[in-house]
Design an enzyme around this catalytic site. Structure first.
Site, PDB file in Angstrom:
ATOM      1  NE  ARG A  93      40.269  70.212  16.802  1.00 26.02           N
ATOM      2  CZ  ARG A  93      41.470  69.668  17.046  1.00 26.02           C
ATOM      3  NH1 ARG A  93      41.695  68.386  16.832  1.00 26.02           N
ATOM      4  NH2 ARG A  93      42.436  70.421  17.542  1.00 26.02           N
ATOM      5  N   GLY A 104      48.869  69.969  22.313  1.00 19.89           N
ATOM      6  CA  GLY A 104      48.826  68.607  21.827  1.00 19.89           C
ATOM      7  C   GLY A 104      50.101  67.827  22.026  1.00 19.89           C
ATOM      8  NE  ARG A 105      53.038  67.159  16.158  1.00 19.57           N
ATOM      9  CZ  ARG A 105      52.076  67.725  15.435  1.00 19.57           C
ATOM     10  NH1 ARG A 105      51.443  68.792  15.902  1.00 19.57           N
ATOM     11  NH2 ARG A 105      51.726  67.225  14.259  1.00 19.57           N
ATOM     12  CD  GLN A 145      37.160  65.206  17.509  1.00 18.94           C
ATOM     13  OE1 GLN A 145      37.830  64.246  17.149  1.00 18.94           O
ATOM     14  NE2 GLN A 145      37.579  66.456  17.392  1.00 18.94           N
ATOM     15  CE1 TYR A 156      39.204  61.023   9.425  1.00 16.02           C
ATOM     16  CE2 TYR A 156      39.566  62.793  11.006  1.00 16.02           C
ATOM     17  CZ  TYR A 156      39.946  61.587  10.443  1.00 16.02           C
ATOM     18  OH  TYR A 156      41.077  60.948  10.889  1.00 16.02           O
TER      19      TYR A 156
END
Length: 330
Positions: free
Chosen positions: A223, A316-317, A106, A174
């Site tokens: 993304r 994810g987590r 990424q 971002y």
């Protein structure tokens, strides 16, 4: 019991193709920054971190790498801004491939969120992300041209490093997300924040230039920070048109996440935090759509797939907590 479990998770275990790349199942390890890079490179510990989670996962998307030094989000972030890093990434891609998983990189520019850099941050407009952060410099036309070139050069390094595809980061407050959000884009030129076309112009230009550089058969993902969850920010109803534009520009995979709110949804404790957004994306495009957020057990991932809200599920987590999460469903 084991047979019942296998039948229950049939959709999650079903293979899928991105561009021409076959993935053995719909399980994705999404990009999650560890902040443990050594001078921009993955070390042996980081390689072991991804290798441990690749043994039954379909796709690993590695944590974001900055495309240029002025786009660095923190001093221990991975870099894709130097050809000298390619041998280090080859060790990582080789390790993941030996486990049977595909692996994407990424690439990102932090924009106004840049930290630990030797210059003033740049952004679409002179708008601070937080009250206590430094006000960025508004990007000039020359800055935009340079950033586009930096994304292309980074994508070529990704390809040379043995990654199976590249994901362009346009989420989580971002730079490319800052162009998309009317809150942070106050420009009046062709990248204006006053129109949807202006707000996605840079993303589409980067997609087109990356696609031209890596070739037609190399998977390109984005993304997408699809919604800001803030008054005056991006709108849910724009998601279908934006995703269509991304696909027309050359994207093979859309990875839905949050915008200026980053990767969580305030007040939402259910699984599939962004599934209402991924549903809108999926309704508009024919390429696979990923959704991540709050999935803890395989039955939740299967339910999202059954509802048709996404084609692939980011875990994810739970995958951080349990490297064998994907293995345990087989």
């Amino acid at each position: 019991m084991n047979m019942d479990i296998k039948e229950e998770f049939a959709l999650l275990k079903k293979s899928i193709t991105v561009n021409k790349l076959p993935l053995r199942n719909r399980i994705v390890m999404p990009p999650m920054a560890t902040g443990k890079a050594i001078e921009g490179a993955p070390d042996e510990d980081m390689i072991a971190h991804y290798e441990a989670r690749a043994k039954a996962t379909g796709l690993i998307i590695v944590e974001h790498e900055y495309v240029s030094c002025d786009g660095r989000a923190n001093k221990n972030q991975l870099s894709m801004a130097d050809d000298a890093l390619i041998p280090y990434y080859k060790k990582l891609t080789d390790a993941v491939h030996k486990c049977g998983a595909a692996i994407f990189a990424q690439i990102n520019h932090a924009g106004a969120a840049a930290k630990d850099i030797d210059c003033r941050p740049i952004a679409p407009s002179n708008v601070s992300l937080t009250e206590d952060s430094e006000a960025p410099a508004e990007m000039t036309s020359e800055d935009i041209i340079r950033v586009k070139a930096d994304f292309v050069k980074a994508a070529l390094r990704v390809q040379k490093s043995g990654f199976d595809g590249v994901e362009i980061h346009a989420a989580h407050a971002y730079l490319l997300n800052q162009f998309y959000s009317p809150i942070t884009n106050h420009r009046n030129d062709e990248y204006t924040g006053k129109s949807l076309a202006g707000r996605i112009r840079l993303q589409c230009e980067i997609i087109k230039e990356v696609r031209a550089a890596v070739g037609a058969d190399y998977p390109v993902a984005i993304r997408f920070g699809a919604f800001d969850y803030r008054e005056g920010g991006s709108l849910r109803e724009d998601i279908p048109q934006v995703c269509k534009s991304f696909v027309e520009a050359g994207v093979d995979l859309i990875d839905i996440s949050g915008g200026l709110n980053r990767y969580t949804v305030p007040g939402n404790s259910s699984y599939g935090w962004f599934s209402d957004l991924s549903r809108l994306a999926k309704s508009a495009v024919g390429v696979p759509v990923i959704v991540t957020g709050g999935v803890t057990i395989a039955s939740e991932a299967e339910d999202i797939l059954e509802r048709g809200d996404a084609d692939m599920i980011g875990v994810g987590r739970m995958m951080i907590k349990n490297p064998a999460w994907a293995e345990n469903i087989y």
